[in-house]
Design a protein around this motif. Structure first.
Motif, PDB file in Angstrom:
ATOM      1  N   TYR A  43     -35.642 -45.054 -19.818  1.00  0.00           N
ATOM      2  CA  TYR A  43     -36.296 -43.845 -20.315  1.00  0.00           C
ATOM      3  C   TYR A  43     -36.464 -43.949 -21.827  1.00  0.00           C
ATOM      4  CZ  TYR A  43     -35.433 -41.756 -15.796  1.00  0.00           C
ATOM      5  OH  TYR A  43     -35.431 -41.491 -14.454  1.00  0.00           O
TER       6      TYR A  43
ATOM      7  N   TYR B  33     -33.592 -47.797 -14.143  1.00  0.00           N
ATOM      8  CA  TYR B  33     -34.692 -47.139 -14.853  1.00  0.00           C
ATOM      9  C   TYR B  33     -34.438 -47.114 -16.345  1.00  0.00           C
ATOM     10  CZ  TYR B  33     -36.053 -45.626 -10.216  1.00  0.00           C
ATOM     11  OH  TYR B  33     -36.440 -45.616  -8.901  1.00  0.00           O
TER      12      TYR B  33
ATOM     13  N   THR C 200     -39.344 -49.291 -14.893  1.00  0.00           N
ATOM     14  CA  THR C 200     -38.332 -50.167 -14.288  1.00  0.00           C
ATOM     15  C   THR C 200     -38.293 -51.511 -15.004  1.00  0.00           C
ATOM     16  OG1 THR C 200     -39.924 -50.968 -12.662  1.00  0.00           O
ATOM     17  CG2 THR C 200     -38.528 -49.096 -12.005  1.00  0.00           C
TER      18      THR C 200
ATOM     19  N   LEU D 104     -36.284 -40.792  -7.099  1.00  0.00           N
ATOM     20  CA  LEU D 104     -35.994 -42.144  -7.562  1.00  0.00           C
ATOM     21  C   LEU D 104     -35.258 -42.946  -6.492  1.00  0.00           C
ATOM     22  CD1 LEU D 104     -34.753 -41.188 -11.134  1.00  0.00           C
ATOM     23  CD2 LEU D 104     -37.037 -41.954 -10.462  1.00  0.00           C
TER      24      LEU D 104
ATOM     25  N   ARG E 265     -40.845 -43.243 -18.267  1.00  0.00           N
ATOM     26  CA  ARG E 265     -39.907 -44.010 -17.442  1.00  0.00           C
ATOM     27  C   ARG E 265     -40.549 -45.321 -17.024  1.00  0.00           C
ATOM     28  NH1 ARG E 265     -40.833 -43.967 -12.280  1.00  0.00           N
ATOM     29  NH2 ARG E 265     -40.991 -41.741 -11.968  1.00  0.00           N
TER      30      ARG E 265
END
Length: 99
Positions: A83, A81, A44, A75, A42
């Motif tokens: 992934y 986010y 940002t 979160l 993950r």
């Protein structure tokens, strides 16, 4: 989505991402394949280019194992986010499957 070849061989059939409050649940179905090792990363800042965190986009390792489901908790509701899911092939090489 893909895995290592055509649908007659190992392949991803379904992928789901569900946002639930302060968590994200990811799950996927694999067909015609033995149990595989998976890594979920993950970030940002963008998708992972490698299965090795932290990578160029400061990825966090969320899951490393044989399960085809993971939950990412704690979160920030206002944050976006990214992934990326990798599978390890029979030669031990990580291949990106889903982003």
């Amino acid at each position: 989505m893909h895995l290592f070849g055509k649908t007659s061989g190992p392949h991803l059939a379904h992928f789901h991402a569900r946002h639930r409050g302060e968590s994200v649940v990811l799950d996927w179905e694999v067909r015609n394949a033995p149990p595989l090792r998976w890594r979920v990363l993950r970030s940002t800042e963008g998708y992972a280019d490698s299965a090795e965190p932290p990578g160029v986009n400061k990825q966090t390792l969320i899951m490393d194992g044989t399960e085809t489901r993971c939950t990412d908790e704690g979160l920030a509701p206002s944050e976006g986010y990214f992934y990326t899911i990798f599978a390890e092939n029979e030669q031990g090489i990580w291949q990106r499957q889903v982003e």
